[in-house]
Write a protein that holds these residues in place. Structure first.
Motif, short mmCIF file in Angstrom:
data_model
loop_
_atom_site.label_atom_id
_atom_site.label_comp_id
_atom_site.label_asym_id
_atom_site.label_seq_id
_atom_site.Cartn_x
_atom_site.Cartn_y
_atom_site.Cartn_z
N LYS A 61 0.83 -1.20 0.00
CA LYS A 61 0.00 0.00 0.00
C LYS A 61 0.87 1.26 0.00
CE LYS A 61 -4.19 -1.85 2.13
NZ LYS A 61 -5.11 -1.78 3.30
N ASN A 62 1.99 1.20 0.69
CA ASN A 62 2.89 2.35 0.73
C ASN A 62 3.63 2.56 -0.59
OD1 ASN A 62 2.21 3.10 3.30
ND2 ASN A 62 3.90 2.03 4.28
N GLN A 63 3.53 1.57 -1.48
CA GLN A 63 4.07 1.73 -2.82
C GLN A 63 3.06 2.40 -3.75
OE1 GLN A 63 7.40 0.77 -3.54
NE2 GLN A 63 7.25 0.66 -1.30
N GLY A 64 1.93 2.81 -3.18
CA GLY A 64 0.90 3.47 -3.99
C GLY A 64 -0.04 2.50 -4.66
N LEU A 65 -0.15 1.27 -4.14
CA LEU A 65 -0.97 0.24 -4.77
C LEU A 65 -2.21 -0.06 -3.94
CD1 LEU A 65 1.86 -2.30 -5.69
CD2 LEU A 65 0.76 -0.66 -7.22
N GLY A 66 -3.29 -0.43 -4.64
CA GLY A 66 -4.45 -0.98 -3.96
C GLY A 66 -4.23 -2.47 -3.80
N VAL A 67 -4.69 -3.04 -2.69
CA VAL A 67 -4.49 -4.47 -2.42
C VAL A 67 -5.85 -5.11 -2.18
CG1 VAL A 67 -3.37 -6.20 -0.98
CG2 VAL A 67 -2.23 -4.00 -1.40
N HIS A 68 -6.22 -6.03 -3.06
CA HIS A 68 -7.47 -6.78 -2.93
C HIS A 68 -7.12 -8.17 -2.41
CE1 HIS A 68 -10.79 -9.39 -4.21
NE2 HIS A 68 -11.55 -8.33 -4.12
N VAL A 69 -7.61 -8.50 -1.21
CA VAL A 69 -7.27 -9.78 -0.56
C VAL A 69 -8.37 -10.80 -0.84
CG1 VAL A 69 -6.71 -10.93 1.61
CG2 VAL A 69 -6.04 -8.53 1.25
N SER A 70 -7.99 -11.94 -1.39
CA SER A 70 -8.93 -13.03 -1.65
C SER A 70 -8.50 -14.25 -0.86
CB SER A 70 -8.97 -13.36 -3.16
OG SER A 70 -9.83 -14.46 -3.40
N GLU A 71 -9.32 -14.62 0.13
CA GLU A 71 -9.01 -15.76 1.00
C GLU A 71 -9.58 -17.04 0.40
OE1 GLU A 71 -7.31 -15.66 3.77
OE2 GLU A 71 -7.36 -13.61 4.54
N GLY A 72 -8.71 -17.99 0.11
CA GLY A 72 -9.14 -19.28 -0.39
C GLY A 72 -9.00 -20.35 0.66
N ALA A 73 -9.44 -21.56 0.35
CA ALA A 73 -9.36 -22.65 1.31
C ALA A 73 -7.92 -23.05 1.58
CB ALA A 73 -10.17 -23.84 0.80
N TYR A 74 -7.09 -22.96 0.55
CA TYR A 74 -5.71 -23.43 0.69
C TYR A 74 -4.66 -22.35 0.46
CZ TYR A 74 -8.10 -27.90 0.46
OH TYR A 74 -8.95 -28.95 0.70
N GLN A 75 -5.06 -21.20 -0.02
CA GLN A 75 -4.09 -20.13 -0.24
C GLN A 75 -4.79 -18.79 -0.25
OE1 GLN A 75 -2.31 -21.03 -4.04
NE2 GLN A 75 -4.04 -20.30 -5.20
N THR A 76 -4.00 -17.75 -0.04
CA THR A 76 -4.49 -16.38 -0.08
C THR A 76 -3.84 -15.67 -1.26
OG1 THR A 76 -4.80 -16.30 2.32
CG2 THR A 76 -4.62 -14.19 1.17
N VAL A 77 -4.66 -14.91 -2.02
CA VAL A 77 -4.16 -14.19 -3.18
C VAL A 77 -4.30 -12.69 -2.92
CG1 VAL A 77 -4.47 -13.73 -5.64
CG2 VAL A 77 -4.74 -16.05 -4.77
N LEU A 78 -3.22 -11.96 -3.13
CA LEU A 78 -3.25 -10.51 -3.04
C LEU A 78 -3.27 -9.95 -4.46
CD1 LEU A 78 -0.46 -9.90 -0.34
CD2 LEU A 78 -2.89 -10.40 0.02
N GLY A 79 -4.34 -9.25 -4.80
CA GLY A 79 -4.43 -8.60 -6.10
C GLY A 79 -3.93 -7.17 -5.99
N LEU A 80 -2.91 -6.83 -6.75
CA LEU A 80 -2.31 -5.50 -6.69
C LEU A 80 -2.84 -4.65 -7.82
CD1 LEU A 80 1.40 -6.49 -5.94
CD2 LEU A 80 -0.59 -6.42 -4.41
#
Length: 373
Positions: A61-80
């Motif tokens: 976020k401090n790099q000027g990016l939006g972060v969309h967090v998607s929680e899955g059953a086995y992994q988490t994905v950060l969408g930048l």
């Protein structure tokens, strides 16, 4: 290597204290994603430490990016979201909690499986669609009378259907054909729902009809309206499931971009429908593109159902194509059923009789059981 990873994590933690966190515009719970944005996803390892994850999110976020967090059953994905060109992919990938870093080149973001690894489950009343939940939607092309819609609703429910379809507004090629009962048709669908408990599915024609659809369980966007962007934007503001049909000559990318319009507005409850496309063939109404089902499953996490009635336009072809759709991994079927097809006001030639639908529903269950094994 361990010292290198610890050094990388320390640099991220230090950097997170330096730059201010920018503001990002949202529509509902979804980020507004623009064409010029360069998108990247960061896949975190299963069991990643929460404190390290929060440190990474803060640094991004401090790099000027939006972060969309998607929680899955086995992994988490950060969408930048934003200008990711200046992000050091190697630095992020070297972190102990990171599994992989990838750039997303597809124009659709909200409905992209890379952002959402797990299948979406759309809730329609008490019916679940997707994520292993198979739906059976059935009913007449057009609502014609209370007697007709209630009789068909009871028959298809007895055969295992868990949603009732019926057209109140009918977009017809000819202005002289039956155009539907409109508002009266929706009221008759509500009566059938009260009699059977089945959630109702019906097609909307334009934004001016939205007030009439407040009590409709699943709003259908027909093939002709798939790229009615004003309508899609308005549906994105609702907290109501939407069934989006593929256009007559639309590509899969165009279908997904239409879904993107709805989801970018904050409504993630979208079901896609393959209903056949226009080709050179002149024996069937359309050509059912069953390859679209597994392809869409790769591209998106949204449920995908199939309409073999409009795809073929011929009642005797509905059965084999419905079975093929069940076998290729679709999340459901939407099939036209009429108690008197010979005298139907719309599309009688492609409608099954209740007894034909009953037999088909039994065979579909056997096919799904066989495929599951």
């Amino acid at each position: 290597m361990q010292r290198c990873k610890e050094g990388s994590e320390k640099r991220l933690l230090d950097a997170a204290q330096v730059r201010p966190v920018p503001h990002f515009f949202r529509y509902g719970d979804s980020f507004a994603i623009y064409k010029e944005d360069i998108i990247m996803i960061v896949v975190l390892k299963h069991g990643a430490e929460p404190d390290k994850r929060e440190q990474l999110i803060g640094w991004l976020k401090n790099q000027g990016l939006g972060v969309h967090v998607s929680e899955g059953a086995y992994q988490t994905v950060l969408g930048l979201i934003g200008d990711t060109a200046r992000v050091d992919m190697d630095l992020i990938e070297s972190l102990s909690i990171v599994d992989s870093v990838k750039r997303v080149t597809e124009p659709f973001k909200c409905c992209n499986r890379k952002f959402h690894p797990d299948d979406m489950i759309v809730q329609v009343g008490d019916v679940k669609v997707g994520g292993g939940n198979f739906c059976m939607i059935a009913g007449p092309c057009s609502v014609e009378s209370e007697e007709q819609i209630v009789a068909v609703a009871k028959a298809v429910k007895a055969s295992g259907a868990n949603m009732l379809r019926g057209g109140a507004f009918k977009p017809r090629t000819s202005p002289y054909d039956f155009q539907g009962l409109k508002a009266e048709g929706i009221e008759l669908l509500k009566i059938a729902r009260k009699e059977t408990g089945l959630p109702i599915v019906t097609e909307i024609m334009g934004t001016n009809y939205l007030p009439l659809f407040e009590d409709v369980d699943l709003i259908q966007v027909g093939a002709r309206n798939m790229q009615n962007f004003d309508l899609l934007r308005e549906l994105g503001k609702l907290h109501k499931p939407v069934l989006l049909k593929r256009g007559l000559a639309s590509t899969l990318k165009e279908l997904l971009m239409s879904a993107e319009y709805i989801m970018a507005g904050g409504n993630e409850q979208v079901i896609l429908c393959e209903r056949g496309i226009r080709t050179y063939d002149d024996y069937t109404r359309n050509t059912l593109d069953l390859a679209a089902v597994p392809m869409l499953k790769e591209l998106t996490h949204l449920p995908v159902i199939v309409d073999p009635s409009h795809a073929t336009g011929i009642a005797r072809l509905v059965r084999p194509m419905a079975l093929a759709a069940a076998a290729c991994g679709s999340d459901g079927l939407i099939i036209e059923v009429h108690n008197d097809p010979m005298h139907a006001l719309c599309d009688g030639a492609q409608s099954l009789r209740p007894e034909q639908y009953d037999e088909l529903a039994k065979t579909v269950r056997r096919v799904r059981e066989a495929v599951a094994q």
